[in-house]
Motif scaffolding. Structure first.
Motif, PDB file in Angstrom:
ATOM      1  N   PRO A  71      -1.425   0.953  -7.615  1.00  0.00           N
ATOM      2  CA  PRO A  71      -0.985   1.664  -6.411  1.00  0.00           C
ATOM      3  C   PRO A  71      -2.157   2.001  -5.485  1.00  0.00           C
ATOM      4  O   PRO A  71      -3.297   2.145  -5.931  1.00  0.00           O
ATOM      5  CB  PRO A  71      -0.374   2.946  -6.979  1.00  0.00           C
ATOM      6  N   ALA A  72      -1.859   2.101  -4.203  1.00  0.00           N
ATOM      7  CA  ALA A  72      -2.809   2.580  -3.199  1.00  0.00           C
ATOM      8  C   ALA A  72      -2.000   3.424  -2.224  1.00  0.00           C
ATOM      9  O   ALA A  72      -0.824   3.139  -1.979  1.00  0.00           O
ATOM     10  CB  ALA A  72      -3.471   1.414  -2.482  1.00  0.00           C
ATOM     11  N   PHE A  73      -2.601   4.472  -1.667  1.00  0.00           N
ATOM     12  CA  PHE A  73      -1.800   5.368  -0.833  1.00  0.00           C
ATOM     13  C   PHE A  73      -2.653   6.191   0.123  1.00  0.00           C
ATOM     14  O   PHE A  73      -3.863   6.300  -0.040  1.00  0.00           O
ATOM     15  CB  PHE A  73      -0.977   6.308  -1.705  1.00  0.00           C
ATOM     16  N   SER A  74      -1.987   6.728   1.129  1.00  0.00           N
ATOM     17  CA  SER A  74      -2.594   7.663   2.068  1.00  0.00           C
ATOM     18  C   SER A  74      -1.520   8.680   2.436  1.00  0.00           C
ATOM     19  O   SER A  74      -0.489   8.752   1.773  1.00  0.00           O
ATOM     20  CB  SER A  74      -3.095   6.928   3.313  1.00  0.00           C
ATOM     21  N   THR A  75      -1.716   9.415   3.514  1.00  0.00           N
ATOM     22  CA  THR A  75      -0.715  10.407   3.913  1.00  0.00           C
ATOM     23  C   THR A  75       0.470   9.788   4.632  1.00  0.00           C
ATOM     24  O   THR A  75       1.493  10.442   4.807  1.00  0.00           O
ATOM     25  CB  THR A  75      -1.331  11.468   4.841  1.00  0.00           C
ATOM     26  N   THR A  76       0.373   8.530   5.043  1.00  0.00           N
ATOM     27  CA  THR A  76       1.483   7.907   5.770  1.00  0.00           C
ATOM     28  C   THR A  76       2.056   6.672   5.095  1.00  0.00           C
ATOM     29  O   THR A  76       3.042   6.122   5.575  1.00  0.00           O
ATOM     30  CB  THR A  76       1.054   7.498   7.194  1.00  0.00           C
ATOM     31  N   ASN A  77       1.468   6.210   4.000  1.00  0.00           N
ATOM     32  CA  ASN A  77       1.986   4.997   3.375  1.00  0.00           C
ATOM     33  C   ASN A  77       1.494   4.857   1.943  1.00  0.00           C
ATOM     34  O   ASN A  77       0.598   5.575   1.508  1.00  0.00           O
ATOM     35  CB  ASN A  77       1.588   3.765   4.185  1.00  0.00           C
ATOM     36  N   PHE A  78       2.122   3.943   1.222  1.00  0.00           N
ATOM     37  CA  PHE A  78       1.688   3.619  -0.130  1.00  0.00           C
ATOM     38  C   PHE A  78       2.101   2.191  -0.435  1.00  0.00           C
ATOM     39  O   PHE A  78       2.939   1.612   0.245  1.00  0.00           O
ATOM     40  CB  PHE A  78       2.243   4.603  -1.166  1.00  0.00           C
ATOM     41  N   GLY A  79       1.485   1.601  -1.440  1.00  0.00           N
ATOM     42  CA  GLY A  79       1.781   0.234  -1.756  1.00  0.00           C
ATOM     43  C   GLY A  79       1.377  -0.118  -3.173  1.00  0.00           C
ATOM     44  O   GLY A  79       0.710   0.669  -3.856  1.00  0.00           O
ATOM     45  N   TYR A  80       1.791  -1.292  -3.577  1.00  0.00           N
ATOM     46  CA  TYR A  80       1.489  -1.786  -4.919  1.00  0.00           C
ATOM     47  C   TYR A  80       1.051  -3.239  -4.835  1.00  0.00           C
ATOM     48  O   TYR A  80       1.522  -4.007  -4.002  1.00  0.00           O
ATOM     49  CB  TYR A  80       2.715  -1.701  -5.822  1.00  0.00           C
ATOM     50  N   CYS A  81       0.170  -3.619  -5.734  1.00  0.00           N
ATOM     51  CA  CYS A  81      -0.277  -4.993  -5.882  1.00  0.00           C
ATOM     52  C   CYS A  81       0.441  -5.555  -7.105  1.00  0.00           C
ATOM     53  O   CYS A  81       0.295  -5.022  -8.207  1.00  0.00           O
ATOM     54  CB  CYS A  81      -1.790  -5.006  -6.069  1.00  0.00           C
ATOM     55  N   LEU A  82       1.224  -6.603  -6.918  1.00  0.00           N
ATOM     56  CA  LEU A  82       2.031  -7.177  -7.993  1.00  0.00           C
ATOM     57  C   LEU A  82       1.445  -8.512  -8.452  1.00  0.00           C
ATOM     58  O   LEU A  82       0.832  -9.232  -7.666  1.00  0.00           O
ATOM     59  CB  LEU A  82       3.466  -7.392  -7.511  1.00  0.00           C
ATOM     60  N   ASN A  83       1.669  -8.849  -9.695  1.00  0.00           N
ATOM     61  CA  ASN A  83       1.136 -10.071 -10.279  1.00  0.00           C
ATOM     62  C   ASN A  83       1.710 -11.330  -9.647  1.00  0.00           C
ATOM     63  O   ASN A  83       2.798 -11.319  -9.077  1.00  0.00           O
ATOM     64  CB  ASN A  83       1.409 -10.097 -11.781  1.00  0.00           C
ATOM     65  N   LYS A  84       0.967 -12.428  -9.826  1.00  0.00           N
ATOM     66  CA  LYS A  84       1.417 -13.751  -9.384  1.00  0.00           C
ATOM     67  C   LYS A  84       2.586 -14.208 -10.246  1.00  0.00           C
ATOM     68  O   LYS A  84       2.757 -13.746 -11.363  1.00  0.00           O
ATOM     69  CB  LYS A  84       0.293 -14.775  -9.543  1.00  0.00           C
TER      70      LYS A  84
END
Length: 144
Positions: A71-84
């Motif tokens: 996961p990565a995030f800030s005060t306005t968004n977040f996200g995930y890095c998924l496997n190939k």
């Protein structure tokens, strides 16, 4: 429960029509794909006051199968890095301390996966409550 295809999550992405909170889960199901996929969620319009406390949430870092999802995030968004490749995350809770995010506040997007009509993301439903996508670009405030 809402489902989204990879075609809907391309480019500008799609508005998430479900409320998200600490019990909400997301599920990613993808077949194929030869590169890493980024799933992101951002506050539609970018207002950091729309989701107080988002940047301090402790986001889940492994899927239901024990695979890392970065996961990565800030005060306005977040996200995930998924496997190939082919992947099924199972039900993943966003964060145990996720603030309540009203419906129609987050926009979900994917980068690194082709557009098709198959279900890619499910939000709500399932044992943990559903599946949610992430949005790019985002500012990385914390990384594993």
């Amino acid at each position: 429960m809402a489902t989204y295809t990879s075609a809907q999550l391309q480019g500008a992405g799609t508005l998430i029509t479900d409320e998200i909170d600490s019990s909400t889960a997301f599920k990613v199901t993808k077949t194929g794909g030869d590169q890493i996929t980024y799933l992101t969620f951002d506050v539609d319009g970018g207002s950091s006051t729309a989701v107080p406390g988002l940047g301090s949430s402790t986001f889940t870092s492994v899927d239901e199968n024990g695979n890392k999802i970065y996961p990565a995030f800030s005060t306005t968004n977040f996200g995930y890095c998924l496997n190939k490749g082919t992947y099924d995350s199972g039900d993943v809770t966003f964060a145990a301390d996720m603030p309540t995010i009203p419906a129609n506040t987050l926009r979900a997007r994917i980068v690194g996966f082709p557009s098709d009509a198959g279900t890619f993301l499910t939000i709500g439903g399932g044992a943990a409550g559903g599946t949610i996508p992430l949005t790019l670009p985002f500012t990385i405030a914390s990384a594993p």
